[in-house]
Design a protein around this motif. Structure first.
Motif, PDB file in Angstrom:
ATOM      1  N   VAL A   5      -6.479   5.154  -3.471  1.00 25.40           N
ATOM      2  CA  VAL A   5      -6.878   3.747  -3.540  1.00 25.40           C
ATOM      3  C   VAL A   5      -6.815   3.158  -2.134  1.00 25.40           C
ATOM      4  CG1 VAL A   5      -6.367   1.462  -4.450  1.00 25.40           C
ATOM      5  CG2 VAL A   5      -6.054   3.476  -5.903  1.00 25.40           C
ATOM      6  N   HIS A   6      -7.882   2.490  -1.739  1.00 20.50           N
ATOM      7  CA  HIS A   6      -7.928   1.783  -0.464  1.00 20.50           C
ATOM      8  C   HIS A   6      -7.622   0.301  -0.724  1.00 20.50           C
ATOM      9  CE1 HIS A   6      -9.830   5.235   1.589  1.00 20.50           C
ATOM     10  NE2 HIS A   6     -10.442   5.413   0.421  1.00 20.50           N
ATOM     11  N   TRP A   7      -6.476  -0.176  -0.240  1.00 20.14           N
ATOM     12  CA  TRP A   7      -6.050  -1.550  -0.510  1.00 20.14           C
ATOM     13  C   TRP A   7      -6.684  -2.523   0.485  1.00 20.14           C
ATOM     14  CZ3 TRP A   7      -4.062  -1.678  -5.085  1.00 20.14           C
ATOM     15  CH2 TRP A   7      -3.355  -0.569  -5.560  1.00 20.14           C
ATOM     16  N   ASP A   8      -6.805  -3.756   0.024  1.00 19.26           N
ATOM     17  CA  ASP A   8      -7.460  -4.781   0.846  1.00 19.26           C
ATOM     18  C   ASP A   8      -6.687  -5.086   2.127  1.00 19.26           C
ATOM     19  OD1 ASP A   8      -9.439  -4.932  -1.023  1.00 19.26           O
ATOM     20  OD2 ASP A   8      -8.627  -6.698  -2.051  1.00 19.26           O
ATOM     21  N   ASP A   9      -5.391  -4.747   2.163  1.00 24.12           N
ATOM     22  CA  ASP A   9      -4.608  -5.003   3.372  1.00 24.12           C
ATOM     23  C   ASP A   9      -4.781  -3.911   4.419  1.00 24.12           C
ATOM     24  OD1 ASP A   9      -3.218  -2.866   2.328  1.00 24.12           O
ATOM     25  OD2 ASP A   9      -1.378  -3.988   1.902  1.00 24.12           O
ATOM     26  N   GLY A  10      -5.696  -2.943   4.154  1.00 23.46           N
ATOM     27  CA  GLY A  10      -5.981  -1.897   5.131  1.00 23.46           C
ATOM     28  C   GLY A  10      -5.208  -0.616   4.920  1.00 23.46           C
ATOM     29  N   THR A  11      -4.255  -0.598   3.993  1.00 24.85           N
ATOM     30  CA  THR A  11      -3.507   0.630   3.701  1.00 24.85           C
ATOM     31  C   THR A  11      -4.175   1.383   2.557  1.00 24.85           C
ATOM     32  OG1 THR A  11      -2.058  -0.486   2.109  1.00 24.85           O
ATOM     33  CG2 THR A  11      -1.371  -0.481   4.441  1.00 24.85           C
ATOM     34  N   CYS A  12      -3.734   2.603   2.366  1.00 23.22           N
ATOM     35  CA  CYS A  12      -4.219   3.397   1.223  1.00 23.22           C
ATOM     36  C   CYS A  12      -3.071   4.213   0.674  1.00 23.22           C
ATOM     37  CB  CYS A  12      -5.388   4.292   1.635  1.00 23.22           C
ATOM     38  SG  CYS A  12      -5.012   5.478   2.923  1.00 23.22           S
ATOM     39  N   SER A  13      -3.165   4.592  -0.571  1.00 25.36           N
ATOM     40  CA  SER A  13      -2.099   5.370  -1.209  1.00 25.36           C
ATOM     41  C   SER A  13      -2.676   6.252  -2.310  1.00 25.36           C
ATOM     42  CB  SER A  13      -1.032   4.437  -1.790  1.00 25.36           C
ATOM     43  OG  SER A  13      -1.589   3.630  -2.820  1.00 25.36           O
TER      44      SER A  13
END
Length: 420
Positions: A5-13
């Motif tokens: 998942v690519h999060w809107d805050d620029g991180t991914c997990s």
């Protein structure tokens, strides 16, 4: 899908283990976006996610893993295919890996073989497998090619529009133009694809299977020849008729066990060794020729039932359907697939007497049985005595060239070059 998942805050997990497997959504339209985005981007209910713990929002990865993602480690899943908790149990992986033999075309060196080794090494570094390499041995099989035909303008002519006359000249059926025959990889563009359905319909699946193995070394490129397959068909027919002649209603009675000619027993054990060694070495063409030699050797002899059974067992890898039928006709109710492979007795591999082919000036003129081992002088003396009184007498002053069997070191051919 790739569980990221690519999060809107620029991180991914990555997804938690409990969220796996990530199932693909139903998509009505598989056309990609004009900007190159995957069709998965159209499934917004699946695409857009919200973290229940933090409330942050994001988008799932819309790229998907290629087919290699599965085919690169299928050999590991085969070890433990029904495991619902993990890919495979560690103890089973240690027991089965590495794979003994990998057979594939030379192109695999930069395709599946390369990718699967890469995946395996990653899995090794992560501690999921116990071997650094997935495969013990690599074997590249040769390519099967076929004739294609073109006219003087270079235009390819379909096979069904080609005919060959008694002189070997190939012509176009329509206008009689002489065509050029070329050998090339089977392809639709060259119009030289051979469909196996017609061959199986005419000769049977076993004939096709054995012919493909008999055409030449497995690693060599081989040319398909529709006329040559009839030789293998005749051999299988001969094998069937020979075994069938000993069955109920046949014209031959099997010799009681232990009472067949010693020459037959010796030939049987030599054949078992040759066939076994050649199967292990993937020399399938030599397996077929050895079986042909064996059948020729016993055709005029009476054999015991166990010899027939061992012959059928050796025939089974090359012609499984015919061998299975013969096995049942020999009185067995269980498939021969569960039978132990025949074993040879080393005592019967030691030859006391061998047959030597005698040539005079390069042409076969006689055969001679001699004891082994035998000295060069004794062999020469026996040849001179054997040829005396014939039209091809030889003398001590002639040149004797002896060819020896590479395995037994016994003489098998002597060519005598007579002095002027």
């Amino acid at each position: 899908p790739i569980p990221i998942v690519h999060w809107d805050d620029g991180t991914c997990s990555a997804l938690e283990e409990g969220e796996l497997p990530l199932v693909l959504p139903e998509v009505q339209d598989y056309k990609p976006f004009s900007d190159g985005q995957s069709p998965l981007a159209k499934a917004e209910n699946w695409l857009l996610v919200k973290d229940p713990k933090t409330g942050r929002t994001g988008r799932r990865e819309t790229n998907t893993m290629p087919q290699w993602a599965g085919s690169c480690w299928y050999y590991l899943r085969f070890i433990d295919p029904h495991n619902q908790d993990r890919g495979w149990e560690a103890e089973l992986e240690k027991a089965w890996m590495p794979v003994d033999l990998y057979v594939g075309g030379a192109e695999h060196a930069v395709l599946h073989l390369l990718y699967s080794r890469f995946w395996h090494k990653v899995l090794y570094d992560l501690g999921f497998v116990s071997t650094k390499e997935p495969f013990k041995r690599l074997f590249n099989q040769g390519m099967l090619v076929s004739y294609a035909y073109k006219n003087e303008r270079g235009i390819l002519i379909p096979l069904d529009e080609v005919e060959e006359d008694s002189s070997g000249t190939v012509r176009h059926k329509g206008d009689g133009e002489i065509l050029e025959r070329i050998t090339a990889k089977m392809s639709k563009s060259l119009r030289n694809v051979i469909t196996t359905d017609d061959t199986v319909e005419m000769y049977g699946a076993d004939t096709l299977r054995m012919f493909l193995m008999f055409m030449g070394p497995l690693e060599a490129m081989k040319s398909w020849d529709s006329y040559a397959i009839s030789g293998v068909y005749r051999f299988l027919k001969k094998a069937w008729n020979y075994v069938d002649s000993y069955l109920e209603g046949g014209c031959l009675d099997a010799v009681p066990e232990g009472q067949e000619q010693r020459s037959v027993t010796v030939l049987l054990h030599q054949t078992i060794k040759k066939v076994s060694d050649n199967l292990d070495g993937l020399r399938f063409n030599t397996v077929v020729s050895t079986l042909m030699e064996f059948l020729n050797g016993i055709s005029n002899e009476r054999v015991c039932r166990s010899t027939l059974e061992k012959f059928v067992l050796m025939l089974s890898p090359m012609a499984p359907h015919l061998a299975e039928d013969l096995w049942q006709r020999l009185g067995h109710t269980q498939s021969l697939a569960y039978e132990a492979w025949p074993e040879y007795d080393p005592a019967f591999l030691k030859q006391d007497v061998v047959t030597v082919v005698l040539q005079v000036n390069g042409k076969k003129r006689a055969t001679l049985e001699v004891p082994v081992p035998i000295s060069a002088d004794a062999l020469k003396a026996q040849i001179i005595e054997h040829m005396a009184g014939t039209n091809y007498q030889v003398s001590d002053g002639d040149k004797f060239i002896t060819v020896f069997d590479s395995a037994t070191k016994a003489p098998k051919l002597v060519n005598v070059i007579r002095s002027a």
